[in-house]
Structure formats: C-alpha cells, structure tokens
Design a protein around this motif. Structure first.
Motif, PDB file in Angstrom:
ATOM      1  N   TYR A  90       0.465  -1.218   0.333  1.00 54.87           N
ATOM      2  CA  TYR A  90      -0.053  -0.039  -0.106  1.00 54.87           C
ATOM      3  C   TYR A  90       1.343   1.882  -0.288  1.00 54.87           C
ATOM      4  N   LYS A 128      -3.194  -0.419  -9.736  1.00 52.72           N
ATOM      5  CA  LYS A 128      -4.082  -1.645  -9.430  1.00 52.72           C
ATOM      6  C   LYS A 128      -5.102  -1.541 -10.477  1.00 52.72           C
ATOM      7  N   ASP A 129      -6.071  -0.849 -11.271  1.00 50.63           N
ATOM      8  CA  ASP A 129      -7.416  -0.693 -12.158  1.00 50.63           C
ATOM      9  C   ASP A 129      -6.839  -1.242 -13.263  1.00 50.63           C
ATOM     10  N   TYR A 175      -7.186  -5.016 -11.958  1.00 47.92           N
ATOM     11  CA  TYR A 175      -8.542  -5.390 -12.365  1.00 47.92           C
ATOM     12  C   TYR A 175      -9.204  -5.415 -13.613  1.00 47.92           C
ATOM     13  N   LEU A 218      -6.271  10.041 -10.480  1.00 47.56           N
ATOM     14  CA  LEU A 218      -6.069  10.012  -9.303  1.00 47.56           C
ATOM     15  C   LEU A 218      -5.482  10.516  -8.541  1.00 47.56           C
ATOM     16  N   ARG A 234     -12.171  -6.211  -2.346  1.00 49.48           N
ATOM     17  CA  ARG A 234     -11.384  -5.355  -3.248  1.00 49.48           C
ATOM     18  C   ARG A 234     -12.580  -3.729  -2.694  1.00 49.48           C
ATOM     19  N   ARG A 235     -13.280  -3.988  -1.890  1.00 51.57           N
ATOM     20  CA  ARG A 235     -13.709  -2.768  -1.434  1.00 51.57           C
ATOM     21  C   ARG A 235     -12.966  -2.263  -0.346  1.00 51.57           C
ATOM     22  N   HIS A 252      -9.429  -2.969   0.034  1.00 53.41           N
ATOM     23  CA  HIS A 252      -8.037  -2.605  -1.744  1.00 53.41           C
ATOM     24  C   HIS A 252      -8.556  -1.244  -1.559  1.00 53.41           C
ATOM     25  N   ASP A 253      -9.583  -0.940  -2.461  1.00 51.60           N
ATOM     26  CA  ASP A 253      -9.803   0.145  -2.916  1.00 51.60           C
ATOM     27  C   ASP A 253      -9.552   1.665  -1.621  1.00 51.60           C
ATOM     28  N   GLU A 298      -6.187   4.266  -1.639  1.00 54.27           N
ATOM     29  CA  GLU A 298      -7.327   5.960  -2.902  1.00 54.27           C
ATOM     30  C   GLU A 298      -6.983   7.148  -1.038  1.00 54.27           C
TER      31      GLU A 298
END
Length: 224
Positions: free
Chosen positions: A25, A34-35, A38, A101, A131-132, A134-135, A139
């Motif tokens: 992180y 990251k995205d 995905y 971002l 995922r919730r 991690h995001d 962020e």
C-alpha cells in the motif's frame, strides 16, 4: 454395421489461469497499477492472487520525515537517493493525473505491515470485501486521509468493507505477512508490483501488456 468410433469431448473448461500479484500500500507504483490489474482480470478471465510484499524502503532509498509544510525534519539519504525520490513522485503524480487519481507525496516511510494484514483479513471475507478494502486503503492513503499504521483506523475501513473483528486477527496476520514476504524474496521478488505467471516473474506495470498477451494467447483446454 459396425459404428465408427466416436470421441466425445466434454465442454467443461479448465480453471482460469492464476496471476500472482505482489503489492504494498505504500508503493505509488502499486497504487497506479491496481485498476489496470482489475481490467486485465476482467478482459482475460485470469484469477488474481493478491499477496503482500512489504517493502523495506530505507534499505535502498534511505529514509526521511517531512513536516506538513514540506520542511525536512529528519533524513538519512544521499543526494542520489533524493534525486530518485523526487523524480519518482513527480512521475507518479503525472501518471496519476492521467488516471484521474489523487496521489500526494508521503511525509515519511510508512510501516505497511498492519495494512497488509488487513488485506489478508479482507480476503478471508470474500472478493467483494477484499476489493472494497483494497480500493479504500490505497485511495485514502494516497490522499493522506488514512494512517496505515493505525490499526483502529484500518479496523474501521474493514468494518465499512464488511469484515469485523480485525484486532483479534492482527497478530496472526502480521506473522502471515512476514512469512509471505520472506517466501516472495526466496522466489526472487524485490519490489512491487511484481507479477508471477506460470513461474515467470515480471516487475513493474509496464509488463501488463505482455502479460495480457500471454493470457489471451492461451487456448481453452477441453476435458476429454
């Protein structure tokens, strides 16, 4: 009349290919990847096996602490390391803007072990919770809205994501993070994001197009 031999082929497909991804992180490069990871999974059907690798940043880039107004209050870096750090954040902010971002420079070298343990805990509660979490961690940390060394703050993020009881898991989680990181180093991992596909290692998100091509070139295997 003798019937010709008929070979019956099942339509059952082989399980999806697994792509191992090592992340941390506190790495801006891992955040920016990251995205895209995905998207790669969505496009290719690959299964992503997210694993923590906690970077020991001071060993290769030195350490420093910066006040809120940008003044250096403590530092153990040579001029070369300072030039690398300044360029890294300049370049990462440039890439972040392209993705819409927010990526703010950090004020110290953070200990991300507890956040990594939170990642393992979230994974135990299913892909949506993971995922919730991690995001949110990525962020909020890079917006300077989350202290990833504060286990209570991490527990709150996990609760928001749908996973309660992090404090009880933390001691075992930290031991697991350490074990995974040391095993990664035994396999040659030294930075993040690192990708392992069929035993082949790729370091850096610039390799994602090659990984995507490798995954797409695979022919579906039918069971006989």
């Amino acid at each position: 009349m003798e019937m010709p031999y008929l070979r019956i082929i099942s339509t059952a497909m082989a399980p999806p290919t697994t792509l191992i991804v090592y992340t941390d992180y506190k790495s801006p490069y891992a955040f920016l990847a990251k995205d895209r990871i995905y998207a790669l999974a969505d496009d290719t059907g690959a299964k992503i096996d997210w694993r923590p690798y906690v970077l020991d940043v001071p060993r290769y880039l030195g350490s420093a602490t910066v006040s809120e107004d940008g003044a250096v209050t403590e530092a153990d870096r040579n001029p070369h390391q300072w030039r690398r750090i300044r360029y890294m954040f300049m370049d990462c902010r440039r890439q972040a803007r392209k993705q819409g971002l927010v990526l703010r420079s950090t004020r110290k070298i953070w200990d991300s072990r507890s956040a990594a343990a939170g990642m393992l805990f979230a994974q135990r509660h299913g892909p949506d919770v993971f995922r919730r979490y991690h995001d949110a961690v990525f962020e909020r940390f890079w917006q300077r809205d989350l202290d990833i060394e504060d286990t209570s703050a991490l527990a709150d993020v996990l609760s928001e994501a749908g996973a309660g009881g992090f404090e009880a898991f933390l001691p075992d989680g930290l031991a697991e993070v350490e074990s995974i990181s040391r095993a990664a180093e035994a396999d040659g991992v030294f930075g993040v994001p690192t990708f392992i596909l069929d035993g082949e290692m790729f370091w850096g998100s610039e390799h994602l197009p090659d990984i995507r091509a490798l995954l797409r070139d695979r022919e579906p295997q039918a069971a006989l």
